[in-house]
Design an enzyme around this catalytic site. Sequence first.
Site, short mmCIF file in Angstrom:
data_model
loop_
_atom_site.label_atom_id
_atom_site.label_comp_id
_atom_site.label_asym_id
_atom_site.label_seq_id
_atom_site.Cartn_x
_atom_site.Cartn_y
_atom_site.Cartn_z
N ARG A 158 -5.86 0.48 -2.98
CA ARG A 158 -5.93 1.24 -4.24
C ARG A 158 -5.18 0.56 -5.38
O ARG A 158 -5.71 0.44 -6.49
CB ARG A 158 -5.42 2.67 -4.01
CG ARG A 158 -6.41 3.55 -3.24
CD ARG A 158 -5.83 4.93 -3.03
NE ARG A 158 -4.56 4.87 -2.32
CZ ARG A 158 -3.67 5.86 -2.26
NH1 ARG A 158 -3.90 6.98 -2.91
NH2 ARG A 158 -2.56 5.72 -1.56
N ASN A 198 -8.47 7.75 -2.11
CA ASN A 198 -8.73 7.66 -0.68
C ASN A 198 -9.65 8.79 -0.25
O ASN A 198 -9.46 9.95 -0.67
CB ASN A 198 -7.43 7.76 0.12
CG ASN A 198 -6.78 6.41 0.33
OD1 ASN A 198 -7.37 5.38 0.05
ND2 ASN A 198 -5.55 6.41 0.82
#
Length: 871
Positions: free
Chosen positions: A19, A37
């Site tokens: 990320r 996520n």
Amino acid sequence: MIEALDIHVTGIVQGVGFRPFVYRMAKKYLINGWVLNAADGVNIHAEGESRLLDEFVIELSENAPAAAQVKEIELKEVPLQDFDSFEIRFSDDAAVQETTLVSADLATCDDCAAELFNPNDRRFRYPFINCTNCGPRFTIIDALPYDRASTSMKDFPMCERCAAEYADPLDRRFHAQPDACFECGPHLSLAWRPDCEATPGEDFPTRGAGEVSSDELPDGWHIAWGKTRETSDALIARAVELLCAGQVVAVKGLGGFHLVCDARNAEAIARLREGKRRGGKPFAVMMANAEAVRSVCEVTPEEEKALSDPARPIVLLKKRQGVALAAGLADKLPELGVMLPTTPVQLLLLHDFARALEQMGVPEPPMLVMTSGNIHDEPIVTDDAEARGKLGGIACAVLGNDRAILSRYDDSVVRIISAGSAGSAVQMIRRARGFAPVPLKLARASANPEAAAVPEDAAAPEAIGAACHEDSPETAGHEAAAVAPVLFAAGSEQKSTFAFVRGSEAFVSQHVGDLENAEAFDAWLDAKSRFEKLFELRATRLACDSHPEYLASKWAREQARKLDIPLVEVQHHHAHIASVIGENGLSGAVCGIAFDGTGFGADGSIWGGEVLLANAQAYERFANFAYVPMPGGAACVKNPLRMAYGVLWEFDLLEHPAAKRVLGALGEQADLCDQMIERGLNTPMTSSVGRLFDAASAILGICEHPTYESEAAVLLEAALGLVASPDGGSTDEAGVNSRYSIAITKNTATPKSTAQDTSVLLFDAAPTFKALLDDMQAGIPAATIARRFHSAFVEAIVNAAKLAYSVYGVSTVALSGGVFMNRFIIEHALAALQDEGFTVAVNRELPPNDGCISYGQAVIACAQDEITRNE
């Protein structure tokens, strides 16, 4: 033109800095939106110029973090939402938290290694430096979701500077759970016994800056702590002094302790070998980099890539000709296991050891033995106090730390094999640190109840080398543990692993070891409990080996009875072949060739030379090696001369002149073996190819008294390197091959025979053993005989595949079992089978030995369950 895309990324993309990587790339390409996520990967909403969006997606695919494995990127054009920035979103979805897969442990990355040796960096020489791209993962986690409070780092609150890095999406330590420094993180310790001559005295340290105070522990040891850079360096300096003096030091790693000594010091190696009760089994070594490794081994580009993999496995490499290694390191073997440093402690230790050797005028690159910190057959030690107690008789000092290891992991071992026309392939030998518990895919089988599933219109064999496939495991497809049924496969007794299956993923455990004592079985139970806790797994079905005495199988039967849940008992060699079927995503029937040392057969005998017509649901026994007696049963494994007697007795070769050497070496045991065979006392019958290799090694005098498992067969293979040509220089190659042939005869069935316990054909090794004795009598060198012996079994493998094709039209061959750990056998069999036009599949992500059995059990149990559900 501004466009918008919804992007879904699957693979190993959680817990690996993916990320923040997406965030940085979004800033670079002026992308607005968010990253999040998800239960099945990572979701991205991206808005930007079409050209920049294209470049952004390419970055995601080609330049992901080293620990990430991008499996697939799905793109969907969506309406613009006019975001004016890019953000990392945090989901509180419980399903995401429960199913997020934690990455396996990773070696220190290049960036952290550079900082480690940069005097201007605040983490200069900090032994626990790490970032999102490297460091401990699975070995420190206690619960999901994966955050600091759920790891063994919970006792180390971050200082202000580390906390700022942790919170900054542009920093590579963003959400790096083990992030720390000298001020707030774990510290080294050095413990020693005062009665050990080589350990520190009152003047400690003798080298290094700063004063180091020590305390006496309740067990009588003394301990010093390195809570500053100066004192930490002093502890490392003392450990280096001990290594230079020929001592053994226990050093704490990611998944357990290593026992370490100078790999060029034969006396130190002998001391280590005696203390570990290791016998002649080779040691692995650690060297600084690939250039250093090339000074002692040949290294191909593929092998260098494996050495440098973030998992940092031990890689089996061919020794360089003319290089003399210390006695006792890896005697008589053509290969050496080598690894590069994995942790900052190892980097510091090897760096300072090299500097010390340079000051001593030693020109060779530094090389340290780095072997598992345990006594023979016991689990690797993970706790500092336990290390002092169990390893204190071997190591004069323990270089530990105050960060707990929560999961026990040995080092992984891999090799590069030649896969014929498919080129080279990485093959796992021991799957542990750095690879487990990354799940393997488990494709659902088609509902076909036919035992061998032989196609009626089988096509001609394809001339392709499908010895491997390039797909990596991914984290997609998780199902909530509370909903999805869970299978637990207990695995085997040797090279034990277990496997949990949830949805389409198989979580195969790290290598646990041989379950031959209470401590090893306790370690198996502990590892199983940790998987259950972390992944919220509760078995609703069980699978185990059909062997009546395996500890794991006994446990599974008892659990099935106690919990009243289904249990599938799987034949050992079918599991071997099913593991290849599952790894390679094969459908339909295969000619499965399973050669190993021991496996409980459907007829109650010991199998190990099997040719099965198999799919994921069932098998038929097409061919096997003719049975030979094992006088003394398991005693034959430890004394291959007994196995040699059984083979010679069965093949009526005891009167051969060359057999006198075996009878003389056995002495009075020869009469005992004869009586046991004649009376059927403790003399099981076996079809094992592994035992035939043991017998040949003993007959040739290569290995009569093995000191570790499979040593007789290992040294028989090692002898091949002593001859240059495939037939040892014979001018009558055809004649040699005919003499060393393995005969094929029709098997005899009884009214009670079944397709599972009675084969159609028998392979008879009697002509091969007669040729071996004839060559011994003629004075042919043992190395040449060994090569001819190996070639006979390669020919038998090809003949088995040809026969299966001629009768059933099966053109795919699956190879598995411990015998295929033999490099000559697997590489020559792959090439020969492909030359004949067969498609060949082997284990790659799992080892061909019993480390693949739990996964094979899972493949079979799931396939059979699917048939039941479709009936």
